[in-house]
Design an enzyme around this catalytic site. Structure first.
Site, PDB file in Angstrom:
ATOM      1  CE1 TYR A   1     -30.628 -14.080   7.385  1.00 20.24           C
ATOM      2  CE2 TYR A   1     -31.798 -13.129   5.491  1.00 20.24           C
ATOM      3  CZ  TYR A   1     -30.957 -14.445   6.071  1.00 20.24           C
ATOM      4  OH  TYR A   1     -30.666 -15.406   5.646  1.00 20.24           O
TER       5      TYR A   1
ATOM      6  CG  ASP B   1     -31.091  -5.464   3.452  1.00 15.82           C
ATOM      7  OD1 ASP B   1     -31.743  -5.218   2.160  1.00 15.82           O
ATOM      8  OD2 ASP B   1     -30.982  -6.675   4.304  1.00 15.82           O
TER       9      ASP B   1
ATOM     10  CE  LYS C   1     -36.788 -12.011   0.639  1.00 12.92           C
ATOM     11  NZ  LYS C   1     -36.316 -11.756   1.981  1.00 12.92           N
TER      12      LYS C   1
HETATM   13  C1  LIG Z   1     -34.883 -11.947   2.702  1.00 11.56           C
HETATM   14  C2  LIG Z   1     -34.171 -10.799   2.670  1.00 11.56           C
HETATM   15  C3  LIG Z   1     -32.640 -10.800   2.700  1.00 11.56           C
HETATM   16  C4  LIG Z   1     -31.897 -11.817   1.801  1.00 11.56           C
HETATM   17  O1  LIG Z   1     -32.186 -12.441   1.154  1.00 11.56           O
HETATM   18  P1  LIG Z   1     -32.167 -13.875   0.487  1.00 11.56           P
HETATM   19  O2  LIG Z   1     -32.557 -13.320  -1.721  1.00 11.56           O
HETATM   20  O3  LIG Z   1     -32.712 -14.494   0.625  1.00 11.56           O
HETATM   21  O4  LIG Z   1     -30.502 -14.194   0.812  1.00 11.56           O
HETATM   22  C5  LIG Z   1     -31.590  -9.839   3.037  1.00 11.56           C
HETATM   23  N1  LIG Z   1     -31.875  -8.314   3.554  1.00 11.56           N
HETATM   24  C6  LIG Z   1     -33.679  -8.577   4.139  1.00 11.56           C
HETATM   25  C7  LIG Z   1     -34.021  -7.241   4.830  1.00 11.56           C
HETATM   26  C8  LIG Z   1     -34.114 -10.079   4.173  1.00 11.56           C
HETATM   27  O5  LIG Z   1     -35.601 -10.079   4.168  1.00 11.56           O
END
Ligand SMILES: *Cc1c(COP(=O)(O)O)cnc(C)c1O
Length: 430
Positions: free
Chosen positions: A142, A237, A270
């Site tokens: 994601y 990511d 995060k």
């Molecule tokens: C949580 C997450 C996102 C999206 O971040 P948001 O702050 O919820 O928009 C993107 N990439 C990864 C790997 C994530 O865990």
């Protein structure tokens, strides 16, 4: 007194599904979502004043536990100085310097407000830098809910994906190729057939959005080689894994196995916000020079680098650099997963688990899955039952089998022991 059920009913009248982000609705596991009133350390309390040991930690940011006094103090001080200026501040420089000090693969960083925004901007930057359109992502990873990323694999490798959300026109995902995680042959074939058009490969190196699955070292190594060979960018990511699986993020773990390894663009979120809306993307000066106002790739944000969020993130990053922080966090997480496995074995329940730093995953399966289909193949009913058995005992796990779990520095040996004991009871009732 409001109950969780009464709040959920009220919420559903004014908020679609009663929640502002879908997974909070407990759809996967069933039941009533808990409405949280407060949190401290390793615990959260719901509207009925029930206490839970929290293994979500706001989906990763709360690595220090909730309400760490030094973070609270930094935020309070920042609030008094002003909420938002829409003009540059010294604290943004400090946070950028701190991130770059910990993550040597990057030379410059741009701050934004969410992981979605950071991931979306990283892709635009990769496309702008390479002058190419196509991107490769992997099933089960994601990267936020940008249109081009809401896509599932097409029927064959040569076909591009289909939107997974209504409202995304097929044309918008026509440049997105979705491949199987940890499948080297597939990505080799993709590059062999369309390598000249591929702007970037985007990956969660330690995936936390299909439970917990690591990219194998040979997989990462091969993607790095293919990107170099064909002139594509490798985007890590690390919104979830960043400053969570290790101080230097997942890339530091791969750099140990593959000396000199680095991604071209890193995406963070995060933990770097410590629970406030803050995310970032970072790369070499050469790549970042393509961004506005220096270059032709547009990107902007009213609240980007917000002074309160940066204060929160900065205080968090300072604290996780204390000597022994990650050693202690890793040991807690490891003891939780070892405990789960021992209890499951004693109860005759098939379970495997993995963890790194303060992030973990467990599977009702006999071996660790290597990709999304394998994650989803087994154990859903068991997980959903287990989730509720744990919740009833005051342990708050992520309400879906395809989510990772998080331990914070505030979780004590006693919290872990209580959780393991609760799991033991739950396994016997499956
Ligand atoms: C949580 C997450 C996102 C999206 O971040 P948001 O702050 O919820 O928009 C993107 N990439 C990864 C790997 C994530 O865990």
């Amino acid at each position: 007194m409001s109950t969780n059920a009464s709040l959920f009913e009220r919420a559903q009248r004014v908020i679609p599904g009663g929640v502002n982000s879908p997974v909070r609705a407990f759809r996967a596991v069933g039941g009533t979502p808990r409405f949280i009133t407060r949190a401290q350390g390793a615990y959260i309390w719901d509207a009925e004043n029930q206490r839970y040991i929290d293994y979500i930690g706001s989906w990763g940011p709360m690595i220090l536990g909730h309400g760490h006094p030094e973070v609270v103090e930094a935020v309070q001080k920042a609030v008094l100085e002003g909420f938002s200026f829409g003009a540059p501040t010294e604290r943004e420089i400090e946070l950028a310097e701190e991130i770059l000090k910990i993550v040597p693969s990057a030379e410059q960083v741009r701050l934004v407000s969410s992981g979605t925004e950071a991931g979306m901007s990283a892709i635009r930057l990769a496309r702008g830098f390479t002058g190419r359109s196509k991107l490769i992502k992997f099933e089960g990873c994601y990267h936020g809910h940008a249109d081009a990323l809401l896509v599932k694999a097409g029927s064959g490798l040569a076909t591009f994906g289909h939107p997974t959300s209504a409202g995304v026109p097929p044309e918008v995902v026509q440049h997105t190729l979705v491949l199987e995680y940890n499948n080297i042959a597939q990505i080799e074939e993709a590059f062999a057939t369309q390598g000249a058009d591929i702007a970037c490969v985007m990956i969660e190196p330690i995936a936390g959005n299909m439970n917990f699955v690591r990219a194998s070292v040979p997989f990462i190594q091969r993607i790095r080689e293919l990107c170099d060979q064909y002139g594509a960018l490798f985007v890590f990511d690390e919104v979830m894994s960043g400053f969570r699986v290790a101080l230097g993020s997942a890339q530091s773990i791969y750099a140990k196995a593959l000396p000199g390894f680095k991604p071209d663009i890193s995406v963070f979120g995060k933990v770097i916000g410590g629970g406030m809306p803050l995310a970032a993307f970072a790369a070499s000066k050469e790549i970042m020079a393509k961004l506005a106002p220096l270059g032709p790739v547009y990107q902007a944000g009213t609240l980007s680098g917000n002074p309160v969020a940066t204060a929160c993130g900065l205080a968090t990053l300072k604290l996780i650099q204390r000597p022994g922080f990650f050693e202690a966090l890793s040991a807690s997480t490891r003891s939780l997963m070892d405990g789960f496995c021992a209890e499951a074995q004693a109860a005759g329940v098939e379970l495997t688990a993995d963890c790194e730093g303060g992030m973990f995953g467990f599977f009702f399966a006999d071996q660790l899955p290597q990709h999304y289909q394998a994650v989803m193949a087994k154990g859903t009913d068991k997980f959903n039952k287990f989730f509720h058995l744990m919740l009833d005992q005051g342990v708050y796990l992520a309400p879906a089998m395809y989510e990772a779990g998080f331990v914070s520095a505030a979780h004590t040996a006693d919290d872990i022991a209580q959780t393991v004991a609760a799991a033991g009871k739950a396994f016997r009732q499956l």
